[in-house]
Each structure stands twice: as C-alpha cells, then as structure tokens.
Design a protein around this motif. Sequence first.
Motif, PDB file in Angstrom:
ATOM      1  N   LEU A 126      16.942  19.997 -50.425  1.00  0.00           N
ATOM      2  CA  LEU A 126      15.919  20.994 -50.080  1.00  0.00           C
ATOM      3  C   LEU A 126      14.999  20.438 -48.988  1.00  0.00           C
ATOM      4  O   LEU A 126      14.576  21.152 -48.080  1.00  0.00           O
ATOM      5  N   LEU A 127      14.726  19.158 -49.084  1.00  0.00           N
ATOM      6  CA  LEU A 127      13.890  18.493 -48.080  1.00  0.00           C
ATOM      7  C   LEU A 127      14.623  18.440 -46.734  1.00  0.00           C
ATOM      8  O   LEU A 127      14.027  18.644 -45.674  1.00  0.00           O
ATOM      9  N   ARG A 128      15.930  18.214 -46.816  1.00  0.00           N
ATOM     10  CA  ARG A 128      16.724  18.042 -45.590  1.00  0.00           C
ATOM     11  C   ARG A 128      16.790  19.324 -44.756  1.00  0.00           C
ATOM     12  O   ARG A 128      16.851  19.274 -43.534  1.00  0.00           O
ATOM     13  N   ILE A 129      16.779  20.461 -45.425  1.00  0.00           N
ATOM     14  CA  ILE A 129      16.886  21.734 -44.691  1.00  0.00           C
ATOM     15  C   ILE A 129      15.741  21.895 -43.695  1.00  0.00           C
ATOM     16  O   ILE A 129      15.864  22.600 -42.700  1.00  0.00           O
ATOM     17  N   PHE A 130      14.635  21.213 -43.958  1.00  0.00           N
ATOM     18  CA  PHE A 130      13.476  21.373 -43.074  1.00  0.00           C
ATOM     19  C   PHE A 130      13.784  20.934 -41.638  1.00  0.00           C
ATOM     20  O   PHE A 130      13.044  21.270 -40.715  1.00  0.00           O
ATOM     21  N   GLN A 131      14.876  20.227 -41.472  1.00  0.00           N
ATOM     22  CA  GLN A 131      15.288  19.855 -40.105  1.00  0.00           C
ATOM     23  C   GLN A 131      15.521  21.095 -39.242  1.00  0.00           C
ATOM     24  O   GLN A 131      15.492  21.017 -38.013  1.00  0.00           O
ATOM     25  N   ASN A 132      15.750  22.224 -39.876  1.00  0.00           N
ATOM     26  CA  ASN A 132      15.937  23.475 -39.123  1.00  0.00           C
ATOM     27  C   ASN A 132      14.621  24.037 -38.577  1.00  0.00           C
ATOM     28  O   ASN A 132      14.639  24.932 -37.738  1.00  0.00           O
ATOM     29  N   MET A 133      13.496  23.530 -39.081  1.00  0.00           N
ATOM     30  CA  MET A 133      12.209  24.169 -38.760  1.00  0.00           C
ATOM     31  C   MET A 133      11.701  23.922 -37.329  1.00  0.00           C
ATOM     32  O   MET A 133      11.251  24.873 -36.675  1.00  0.00           O
ATOM     33  N   PRO A 134      11.726  22.681 -36.810  1.00  0.00           N
ATOM     34  CA  PRO A 134      11.144  22.479 -35.468  1.00  0.00           C
ATOM     35  C   PRO A 134      11.669  23.440 -34.394  1.00  0.00           C
ATOM     36  O   PRO A 134      10.868  24.018 -33.644  1.00  0.00           O
ATOM     37  N   PRO A 135      13.000  23.663 -34.315  1.00  0.00           N
ATOM     38  CA  PRO A 135      13.466  24.635 -33.306  1.00  0.00           C
ATOM     39  C   PRO A 135      12.937  26.053 -33.557  1.00  0.00           C
ATOM     40  O   PRO A 135      12.717  26.811 -32.611  1.00  0.00           O
ATOM     41  N   LEU A 136      12.726  26.384 -34.824  1.00  0.00           N
ATOM     42  CA  LEU A 136      12.188  27.717 -35.153  1.00  0.00           C
ATOM     43  C   LEU A 136      10.745  27.848 -34.672  1.00  0.00           C
ATOM     44  O   LEU A 136      10.330  28.891 -34.180  1.00  0.00           O
ATOM     45  N   LEU A 137       9.986  26.763 -34.817  1.00  0.00           N
ATOM     46  CA  LEU A 137       8.591  26.782 -34.354  1.00  0.00           C
ATOM     47  C   LEU A 137       8.535  26.881 -32.831  1.00  0.00           C
ATOM     48  O   LEU A 137       7.631  27.496 -32.276  1.00  0.00           O
ATOM     49  N   GLU A 138       9.506  26.279 -32.182  1.00  0.00           N
ATOM     50  CA  GLU A 138       9.550  26.341 -30.711  1.00  0.00           C
ATOM     51  C   GLU A 138       9.758  27.767 -30.220  1.00  0.00           C
ATOM     52  O   GLU A 138       9.297  28.144 -29.152  1.00  0.00           O
ATOM     53  N   GLN A 139      10.473  28.551 -31.017  1.00  0.00           N
ATOM     54  CA  GLN A 139      10.771  29.926 -30.592  1.00  0.00           C
ATOM     55  C   GLN A 139       9.528  30.817 -30.562  1.00  0.00           C
ATOM     56  O   GLN A 139       9.509  31.828 -29.872  1.00  0.00           O
ATOM     57  N   SER A 140       8.516  30.457 -31.347  1.00  0.00           N
ATOM     58  CA  SER A 140       7.279  31.267 -31.441  1.00  0.00           C
ATOM     59  C   SER A 140       7.600  32.756 -31.603  1.00  0.00           C
ATOM     60  O   SER A 140       7.032  33.605 -30.928  1.00  0.00           O
ATOM     61  N   SER A 141       8.527  33.053 -32.478  1.00  0.00           N
ATOM     62  CA  SER A 141       8.982  34.444 -32.618  1.00  0.00           C
ATOM     63  C   SER A 141       8.177  35.176 -33.686  1.00  0.00           C
ATOM     64  O   SER A 141       7.215  34.653 -34.244  1.00  0.00           O
ATOM     65  N   GLU A 142       8.631  36.389 -33.979  1.00  0.00           N
ATOM     66  CA  GLU A 142       7.944  37.189 -35.009  1.00  0.00           C
ATOM     67  C   GLU A 142       8.144  36.592 -36.404  1.00  0.00           C
ATOM     68  O   GLU A 142       7.521  37.022 -37.368  1.00  0.00           O
ATOM     69  N   ASN A 143       9.044  35.607 -36.501  1.00  0.00           N
ATOM     70  CA  ASN A 143       9.268  34.967 -37.809  1.00  0.00           C
ATOM     71  C   ASN A 143       8.298  33.815 -38.080  1.00  0.00           C
ATOM     72  O   ASN A 143       8.391  33.154 -39.113  1.00  0.00           O
ATOM     73  N   LEU A 144       7.387  33.596 -37.147  1.00  0.00           N
ATOM     74  CA  LEU A 144       6.491  32.442 -37.256  1.00  0.00           C
ATOM     75  C   LEU A 144       5.668  32.468 -38.547  1.00  0.00           C
ATOM     76  O   LEU A 144       5.466  31.442 -39.194  1.00  0.00           O
ATOM     77  N   ARG A 145       5.228  33.659 -38.923  1.00  0.00           N
ATOM     78  CA  ARG A 145       4.401  33.782 -40.132  1.00  0.00           C
ATOM     79  C   ARG A 145       5.166  33.272 -41.367  1.00  0.00           C
ATOM     80  O   ARG A 145       4.623  32.533 -42.192  1.00  0.00           O
ATOM     81  N   THR A 146       6.450  33.671 -41.464  1.00  0.00           N
ATOM     82  CA  THR A 146       7.264  33.202 -42.601  1.00  0.00           C
ATOM     83  C   THR A 146       7.471  31.690 -42.510  1.00  0.00           C
ATOM     84  O   THR A 146       7.452  30.994 -43.529  1.00  0.00           O
ATOM     85  N   CYS A 147       7.641  31.195 -41.287  1.00  0.00           N
ATOM     86  CA  CYS A 147       7.807  29.736 -41.105  1.00  0.00           C
ATOM     87  C   CYS A 147       6.586  28.985 -41.650  1.00  0.00           C
ATOM     88  O   CYS A 147       6.732  27.960 -42.321  1.00  0.00           O
TER      89      CYS A 147
END
Length: 416
Positions: A126-147
């Motif tokens: 579960l901790l390892r999945i967080f590796q997916n987060m930095p690229p998501l934050l870079e996108q600054s998309s509408e999903n940011l709130r959920t991030c």
Amino acid sequence: MFTLLFQLLQQVTECDTKMHVLHVLSCVIERVNMQIRPYVGCLVQYLPLLWKQSEEHNMLRCAILTTLIHLVQGLGADSKNLYPFLLPVIQLSTDVSQPPHVYLLEDGLELWLVTLENSPCITPELLRIFQNMPPLLEQSSENLRTCFKIINSYIFLSSTEFLQTYAAGLCQSFCELLNDITTEGQVQVLKVVENALKVNPVLGSQIFQPILPCVFRGIIEGERYPVVMSTYLGVMGRVMLQNTSFFSSLLNVMAHKCNQEMDQLLGNMIEMWVDRMDNITQPERRKLSALALLSLLPSDNSVIQDKFCGIINISVEGLHDVMTEDPETRTYKDCMLMSHLEEPKATEDEEPPTEQDKRKKMLALKDPVHTVSLQQFTYEKLKAQQELLGEQGFQSLMETVDTEIVTQLQEFLQGF
C-alpha cells in the motif's frame, strides 16, 4: 437477489450487459453497505477473473472499479483481504505511464482513497503504490483534490513511515505546486502540511521546513485571501504550540532573510495575527490561535509585553468561541474538550465510522485543541506572567487591555 445478480453477471457474455449488471450490483452493495459481507465471497473470487478478461474493455474495467469502491466501503477493515487483487488494480489504474489510465484514473483514485480510508494498517504494498503520486501532482488536473485526500489518508494511516519514505519528493512537489496553482489548491497543500504537523509535530516541521518560510512570510505580509491566511495561521499555530524550539529557529531564519531583528519580526507576526483573527472561521483553528499566542507567555520580552493586549483579545475571543455555560451551575466549560469515554452514537441512518474516522478520533484525543482547556490554560499563563512581573508590573500590563475585555476575561475565569 444478490446471488441471482451474480449468476447473471457470470452468464451474460455481452460487455454492455455485464456493465449494467455490475452497475446494479454496485447499487445494491451501496444500499446495504456492511450487511453485504456474508454474500460477497463469490463476487470477490470472480472479479479478478473478470478484470483479466476485460483487458481490452476499459469501460467494463471502469464498472469493475466502481463495484470495488462500493465493495471496499461495505467490507470496511475486512477489505484488506482483497489487497492481493485490489492493490495491483489501483497501481495500474493510477499509473500515468500506462495507457489505460486515460479511462481508469478517476475511478482508480477514488478506489485508492476508499481503500486507505478503510485500511486497518499500512502494508508495504500500500505504501509502494504512492510512487504513482508525484506524476499525478505534476499534472495539476481536476483530480488534484482527490490526490490531496489520498495524501492526507496516508498521513493519518501511518505518518512516520509514509513521511520518512516520501516526504522529500512530496515537499518538492508542494513547493512547485504552491507557485502555480489556484488559491484553493494552495489551501489544499497547506492542509496536508497542517495535518502532518497535527499528527507528528516534530517530524512534520522538519519535513516541510522548506514550505514554512513561505507561510511565515504570508502572515507577515498580510495574505489578502482570508481562506489562505486562515490556513497559514493554522500551520503556524501548530508549530508555535507543539514545536517551540523549531518555531524559534524558524524565527531566526526569517529574521536573517528579512534583515530584521527577531523580536521585531515576532511583534509584526503577533500584530498581523490579531488583526486577521476574523479570517479564521473554524472553531478549532480559532482555539489553536489563542493557545499558540498564549504559549508565548510568561515572558519578560518587551515586544511580547507590548502585544499583550492583542494576545488577551484573541484569548477572550477564543473563550467566547469554545466556552459553554451550564445553566444550573452557572459555570463555564470548554466544549471542545474530548474524552476517551465519548463514543459517538451512530444512528441507523448513519454509516458506521471508517477506520480513518477512528484514527482521526484517536488523533483528536492527543490534540491540544481537544485536550487542553483554554480556560485553564489562560489562567495558568496569566498567573505565570503575574509571578514573573510581580503584582504591580502585572497590573500595569493588564491596564493596556480594554476594560470590557478584562471584565469578560474575569467572568470566564471565575472559580480559578
């Protein structure tokens, strides 16, 4: 009924029909919530197979994700038994380097969030999945709130492990985000910092150290957006109250940066805090402000004494916010104090608390805002100030406070 729906799901071959059946199943699971537990065994066994078969059908996979979201909510902490299937699904759905994320990301993030909210404990996977987060934050998309909600959930779930593993990258992402996102986005970033400080004041301060000068400067310069200012004060209040030595070193750093004396800078900060207290609407933050400013007492520092009147004004405002009067005894008590004994009674209509709700409750039981009586704290700080200055010196200090405020203060402190 559930069994029949499940049989139908297995029997139909058309992708569209499977999606419709899954939709109905999701509605059923959502409706009955935890009562679904005895019936889901067969579905839990079948979904991995269906996921594998639907590799070419992203819309069907979206329907599976939605079903999983409701399933995790229904299973609560027992959803950990699904992790061997669940976590790779989240991993794939939220990995922006994988083509399916275009279809699966939104539902994948929602599934990630509910999985964390219902997780009884952190696991390495579960901790390892967080590796997916930095690229998501870079996108600054509408999903940011959920991030941001996901990041907060990790902090509540396992602050030390999570922060030690990912904090450096997270802090860097936040610094970049703060420069180019909306006011609301800034507030979301700062709330994560605030939560980290709440859960782990020492580690949180160290890790988010690069962000704190910007918070300090925002306060000094009188940030014009009330909601941002309120969050700045919430963050700084946590540092002042729960990590005093770090606050001193931050003040020292800022004095060098601003080319000012530490005392002068502290005075400016207190002045701005008093001036902008009305920006803070959340009762917790208002009480925190009072506790934080009172924590500067007792002091023989001339700047703090100069701002004594403001500190008392904030304290009395805080007392008005949190004190409730018992009509029978005519005594006041701090309505924000919590005890282990208080178990919120869930009515039949209410959903039972998630694991995260329980974690937040346990956190509140250690939070000064919910464990320290503002009335008692005010009394003790004033008493200490009186002992430091002597009766005459203290009286001179009290004379700087408006007489009406003094009267209100005395009323709140009756019985001490």
